[in-house]
Enzyme design. Structure first.
Site, short mmCIF file in Angstrom:
data_model
loop_
_atom_site.label_atom_id
_atom_site.label_comp_id
_atom_site.label_asym_id
_atom_site.label_seq_id
_atom_site.Cartn_x
_atom_site.Cartn_y
_atom_site.Cartn_z
CB SER A 26 -0.98 -0.05 1.16
OG SER A 26 -2.06 0.82 0.94
CE LYS A 51 -4.67 -3.02 1.03
NZ LYS A 51 -4.95 -1.64 0.65
#
Length: 111
Positions: A26, A51
């Site tokens: 992320s 991600k």
């Protein structure tokens, strides 16, 4: 919440180094890709998790919640990192952090 850079930059233009590995996901993946090609940032380490999606948690009437994927992140070149991860600019394994002199820093060159 919003943060802005100040003219009295404490790091004096030093490059950003993002350490990544298979557990990085992320935001750590996005930061390095955001500055890709700018010489302002380098990714060091091992391939990241991948991600590149954004989830929104929606509460339900019974006190539970549903997590929905509501967006996907794309690199400046238009590539999704979802389930792909990113390869670091410089591959490092089992890194031992030590103190370095400022003269030891080199400008990162992306290839």
């Amino acid at each position: 919440m919003r943060f802005n850079a100040a003219p009295d930059d404490l790091i004096d233009g030093a490059p950003i180094v993002v350490l990544i590995n298979g557990g990085s996901a992320s935001a750590s993946e996005i930061v390095g890709r955001r500055f890709a090609g700018s010489k302002a940032c380098c990714d060091y380490g091992e391939k990241s998790f991948g991600k590149g999606s954004v989830q929104t948690i929606l509460p339900t009437s019974n006190g539970a919640a549903v997590k929905l994927t509501t967006a996907r992140y794309y690199t400046p070149s238009g590539r999704s990192i979802q389930a792909e991860g990113i390869e670091p600019d410089i591959t490092l394994a089992r890194v031992k952090l030590e103190t370095l002199d400022k003269a030891d820093f080199h400008t990162c060159q992306r290839v």
